[in-house]
Design a protein around this motif. Structure first.
Motif, PDB file in Angstrom:
ATOM      1  N   LEU A 146     -65.844 -48.345 -54.836  1.00 60.83           N
ATOM      2  CA  LEU A 146     -65.974 -47.961 -53.423  1.00 60.83           C
ATOM      3  C   LEU A 146     -67.145 -46.991 -53.245  1.00 60.83           C
ATOM      4  CD1 LEU A 146     -62.215 -47.428 -52.572  1.00 60.83           C
ATOM      5  CD2 LEU A 146     -63.658 -49.327 -51.884  1.00 60.83           C
ATOM      6  N   PRO A 147     -67.641 -46.886 -52.014  1.00 62.17           N
ATOM      7  CA  PRO A 147     -68.715 -45.917 -51.788  1.00 62.17           C
ATOM      8  C   PRO A 147     -68.203 -44.501 -52.036  1.00 62.17           C
ATOM      9  CG  PRO A 147     -68.042 -46.953 -49.711  1.00 62.17           C
ATOM     10  CD  PRO A 147     -67.286 -47.615 -50.806  1.00 62.17           C
ATOM     11  N   LYS A 148     -69.022 -43.697 -52.704  1.00 66.15           N
ATOM     12  CA  LYS A 148     -68.616 -42.331 -53.033  1.00 66.15           C
ATOM     13  C   LYS A 148     -68.521 -41.456 -51.783  1.00 66.15           C
ATOM     14  CE  LYS A 148     -70.269 -42.509 -57.751  1.00 66.15           C
ATOM     15  NZ  LYS A 148     -69.095 -43.191 -58.155  1.00 66.15           N
ATOM     16  N   ASP A 149     -69.245 -41.813 -50.739  1.00 71.30           N
ATOM     17  CA  ASP A 149     -69.277 -41.016 -49.518  1.00 71.30           C
ATOM     18  C   ASP A 149     -68.410 -41.624 -48.421  1.00 71.30           C
ATOM     19  OD1 ASP A 149     -70.854 -43.236 -49.151  1.00 71.30           O
ATOM     20  OD2 ASP A 149     -72.486 -42.166 -48.159  1.00 71.30           O
ATOM     21  N   LEU A 150     -67.293 -42.217 -48.776  1.00 74.29           N
ATOM     22  CA  LEU A 150     -66.439 -42.906 -47.812  1.00 74.29           C
ATOM     23  C   LEU A 150     -66.013 -41.987 -46.663  1.00 74.29           C
ATOM     24  CD1 LEU A 150     -65.032 -45.569 -47.118  1.00 74.29           C
ATOM     25  CD2 LEU A 150     -63.094 -44.807 -48.479  1.00 74.29           C
ATOM     26  N   ASP A 151     -65.653 -40.755 -46.972  1.00 73.31           N
ATOM     27  CA  ASP A 151     -65.201 -39.826 -45.930  1.00 73.31           C
ATOM     28  C   ASP A 151     -66.333 -39.359 -45.027  1.00 73.31           C
ATOM     29  OD1 ASP A 151     -62.587 -39.976 -46.868  1.00 73.31           O
ATOM     30  OD2 ASP A 151     -62.873 -38.303 -48.257  1.00 73.31           O
ATOM     31  N   ASP A 152     -67.578 -39.497 -45.471  1.00 74.73           N
ATOM     32  CA  ASP A 152     -68.726 -39.003 -44.710  1.00 74.73           C
ATOM     33  C   ASP A 152     -69.464 -40.103 -43.953  1.00 74.73           C
ATOM     34  OD1 ASP A 152     -68.234 -36.438 -45.722  1.00 74.73           O
ATOM     35  OD2 ASP A 152     -69.404 -36.862 -47.528  1.00 74.73           O
ATOM     36  N   GLN A 153     -68.888 -41.267 -43.832  1.00 69.75           N
ATOM     37  CA  GLN A 153     -69.547 -42.373 -43.124  1.00 69.75           C
ATOM     38  C   GLN A 153     -69.668 -42.053 -41.635  1.00 69.75           C
ATOM     39  OE1 GLN A 153     -70.855 -45.305 -44.400  1.00 69.75           O
ATOM     40  NE2 GLN A 153     -70.461 -44.326 -46.370  1.00 69.75           N
ATOM     41  N   PRO A 154     -70.745 -42.493 -40.983  1.00 67.05           N
ATOM     42  CA  PRO A 154     -70.891 -42.290 -39.536  1.00 67.05           C
ATOM     43  C   PRO A 154     -70.078 -43.337 -38.767  1.00 67.05           C
ATOM     44  CG  PRO A 154     -72.820 -43.415 -40.395  1.00 67.05           C
ATOM     45  CD  PRO A 154     -71.935 -43.108 -41.582  1.00 67.05           C
ATOM     46  N   TRP A 155     -68.765 -43.231 -38.832  1.00 70.89           N
ATOM     47  CA  TRP A 155     -67.856 -44.262 -38.337  1.00 70.89           C
ATOM     48  C   TRP A 155     -68.144 -44.685 -36.904  1.00 70.89           C
ATOM     49  CZ3 TRP A 155     -65.620 -46.745 -42.022  1.00 70.89           C
ATOM     50  CH2 TRP A 155     -65.284 -46.085 -43.215  1.00 70.89           C
ATOM     51  N   ASP A 156     -68.493 -43.737 -36.036  1.00 71.69           N
ATOM     52  CA  ASP A 156     -68.737 -44.070 -34.626  1.00 71.69           C
ATOM     53  C   ASP A 156     -69.938 -44.992 -34.446  1.00 71.69           C
ATOM     54  OD1 ASP A 156     -66.572 -42.564 -33.850  1.00 71.69           O
ATOM     55  OD2 ASP A 156     -67.762 -40.770 -33.406  1.00 71.69           O
ATOM     56  N   ASP A 157     -70.850 -45.004 -35.418  1.00 70.37           N
ATOM     57  CA  ASP A 157     -72.053 -45.826 -35.328  1.00 70.37           C
ATOM     58  C   ASP A 157     -71.976 -47.099 -36.163  1.00 70.37           C
ATOM     59  OD1 ASP A 157     -73.455 -44.136 -33.572  1.00 70.37           O
ATOM     60  OD2 ASP A 157     -74.117 -42.871 -35.231  1.00 70.37           O
ATOM     61  N   LEU A 158     -70.849 -47.359 -36.789  1.00 67.64           N
ATOM     62  CA  LEU A 158     -70.723 -48.534 -37.655  1.00 67.64           C
ATOM     63  C   LEU A 158     -69.989 -49.667 -36.961  1.00 67.64           C
ATOM     64  CD1 LEU A 158     -69.799 -46.989 -41.134  1.00 67.64           C
ATOM     65  CD2 LEU A 158     -72.051 -47.666 -40.287  1.00 67.64           C
ATOM     66  N   ASP A 159     -70.538 -50.861 -37.105  1.00 71.50           N
ATOM     67  CA  ASP A 159     -69.868 -52.074 -36.657  1.00 71.50           C
ATOM     68  C   ASP A 159     -69.103 -52.697 -37.815  1.00 71.50           C
ATOM     69  OD1 ASP A 159     -71.054 -52.288 -33.898  1.00 71.50           O
ATOM     70  OD2 ASP A 159     -72.869 -52.205 -35.123  1.00 71.50           O
ATOM     71  N   ALA A 193     -62.393 -44.901 -38.772  1.00 70.29           N
ATOM     72  CA  ALA A 193     -62.371 -44.564 -40.195  1.00 70.29           C
ATOM     73  C   ALA A 193     -61.268 -45.354 -40.903  1.00 70.29           C
ATOM     74  CB  ALA A 193     -62.152 -43.069 -40.370  1.00 70.29           C
ATOM     75  N   ILE A 194     -61.587 -45.797 -42.109  1.00 74.89           N
ATOM     76  CA  ILE A 194     -60.615 -46.564 -42.891  1.00 74.89           C
ATOM     77  C   ILE A 194     -60.451 -45.920 -44.264  1.00 74.89           C
ATOM     78  CG2 ILE A 194     -60.901 -48.744 -41.681  1.00 74.89           C
ATOM     79  CD1 ILE A 194     -62.897 -49.633 -43.749  1.00 74.89           C
ATOM     80  N   THR A 195     -59.330 -46.192 -44.881  1.00 74.12           N
ATOM     81  CA  THR A 195     -59.004 -45.580 -46.168  1.00 74.12           C
ATOM     82  C   THR A 195     -59.280 -46.545 -47.321  1.00 74.12           C
ATOM     83  OG1 THR A 195     -56.727 -46.387 -46.177  1.00 74.12           O
ATOM     84  CG2 THR A 195     -57.147 -44.261 -45.063  1.00 74.12           C
ATOM     85  N   GLU A 196     -59.258 -46.002 -48.511  1.00 73.83           N
ATOM     86  CA  GLU A 196     -59.438 -46.826 -49.711  1.00 73.83           C
ATOM     87  C   GLU A 196     -58.370 -47.917 -49.771  1.00 73.83           C
ATOM     88  OE1 GLU A 196     -59.026 -46.464 -54.560  1.00 73.83           O
ATOM     89  OE2 GLU A 196     -59.470 -44.655 -53.407  1.00 73.83           O
ATOM     90  N   ARG A 197     -57.161 -47.573 -49.445  1.00 76.68           N
ATOM     91  CA  ARG A 197     -56.061 -48.546 -49.478  1.00 76.68           C
ATOM     92  C   ARG A 197     -56.299 -49.677 -48.474  1.00 76.68           C
ATOM     93  NH1 ARG A 197     -49.715 -47.325 -48.264  1.00 76.68           N
ATOM     94  NH2 ARG A 197     -48.978 -49.369 -48.887  1.00 76.68           N
ATOM     95  N   ASP A 198     -56.740 -49.302 -47.253  1.00 77.90           N
ATOM     96  CA  ASP A 198     -57.049 -50.310 -46.232  1.00 77.90           C
ATOM     97  C   ASP A 198     -58.140 -51.255 -46.719  1.00 77.90           C
ATOM     98  OD1 ASP A 198     -55.262 -49.088 -44.456  1.00 77.90           O
ATOM     99  OD2 ASP A 198     -56.850 -47.892 -43.511  1.00 77.90           O
ATOM    100  N   ILE A 199     -59.166 -50.690 -47.335  1.00 75.16           N
ATOM    101  CA  ILE A 199     -60.299 -51.487 -47.814  1.00 75.16           C
ATOM    102  C   ILE A 199     -59.831 -52.480 -48.871  1.00 75.16           C
ATOM    103  CG2 ILE A 199     -62.457 -51.393 -49.121  1.00 75.16           C
ATOM    104  CD1 ILE A 199     -62.992 -48.683 -47.681  1.00 75.16           C
ATOM    105  N   ARG A 200     -59.134 -51.990 -49.866  1.00 73.27           N
ATOM    106  CA  ARG A 200     -58.714 -52.853 -50.973  1.00 73.27           C
ATOM    107  C   ARG A 200     -57.773 -53.971 -50.518  1.00 73.27           C
ATOM    108  NH1 ARG A 200     -60.900 -50.851 -55.472  1.00 73.27           N
ATOM    109  NH2 ARG A 200     -61.211 -48.621 -55.676  1.00 73.27           N
ATOM    110  N   ALA A 201     -56.985 -53.721 -49.490  1.00 70.95           N
ATOM    111  CA  ALA A 201     -56.049 -54.737 -48.990  1.00 70.95           C
ATOM    112  C   ALA A 201     -56.717 -55.753 -48.064  1.00 70.95           C
ATOM    113  CB  ALA A 201     -54.903 -54.054 -48.249  1.00 70.95           C
ATOM    114  N   SER A 202     -57.968 -55.499 -47.659  1.00 67.56           N
ATOM    115  CA  SER A 202     -58.609 -56.338 -46.640  1.00 67.56           C
ATOM    116  C   SER A 202     -59.327 -57.568 -47.180  1.00 67.56           C
ATOM    117  CB  SER A 202     -59.614 -55.493 -45.848  1.00 67.56           C
ATOM    118  OG  SER A 202     -60.752 -55.187 -46.637  1.00 67.56           O
TER     119      SER A 202
END
Length: 165
Positions: A26-39, A3-12
């Protein structure tokens, strides 16, 4: 992907200014992303649908790229296209040409790199069978999931290398 934060995203982001990165939606559902299944995390800007973004862990750090969806004539529902990252076939505009401004001087001169990608950037979910393309008749592969994931990472790395070369 962890999982990554808004700050991490904007700095990347590597191919846009800090101001552009600060203003992007940013995506409105950032906290609800299926992080374990994302590359990688990919999304369309809610306020500007022709803009898309992709953030991936690369060399132990996050790399984000801003993309633009190339507007072109709509393809028919029966016409198929293939995503160059996950190799999913899609119909009805499910795959779009997206271009990314290159980094450095080349980017300042307006040079871009284009790639055909899933319109919704859910490649990781298609690959794992968590989401199905509506095209029907997907090509059967004997490659195990680990091999498909490795191929996606190699394709993504090649694309990112072209952007920063």
């Amino acid at each position: 992907m962890k999982a990554i934060t808004e700050r991490d995203i904007r700095a990347s982001f590597v191919n846009c200014s800090k101001g552009e990165a600060k203003r992007l939606g940013l995506p409105k559902d950032l906290d609800d992303q299926p992080w374990d299944d994302l590359d990688f995390l990919g999304w369309r800007d809610p306020g500007a649908p022709e803009r898309t973004y992709l953030v991936v862990e690369r060399d132990d750090r996050l790399t984000g790229v801003a993309l633009r969806v190339t507007s072109g004539g709509g393809r028919g529902f029966t016409s198929r296209s293939m995503c160059s990252l996950c190799l999913t076939t899609r119909t009805g505009g499910g795959v779009a040409l997206m271009s990314a401004r290159r980094t450095g001087e080349a980017g300042r001169l307006g040079n871009t790199v284009g790639q055909y990608l899933c319109n919704d950037l859910d490649c990781s979910l298609y690959l794992r069978g968590r989401k199905e393309s509506m095209s029907g008749g997907d090509l059967e592969e004997t490659l195990p999931l680990e091999g498909k994931i490795a191929r996606l990472h190699a394709n993504l790395d090649a694309f990112l290398t072209k952007i920063s070369a």
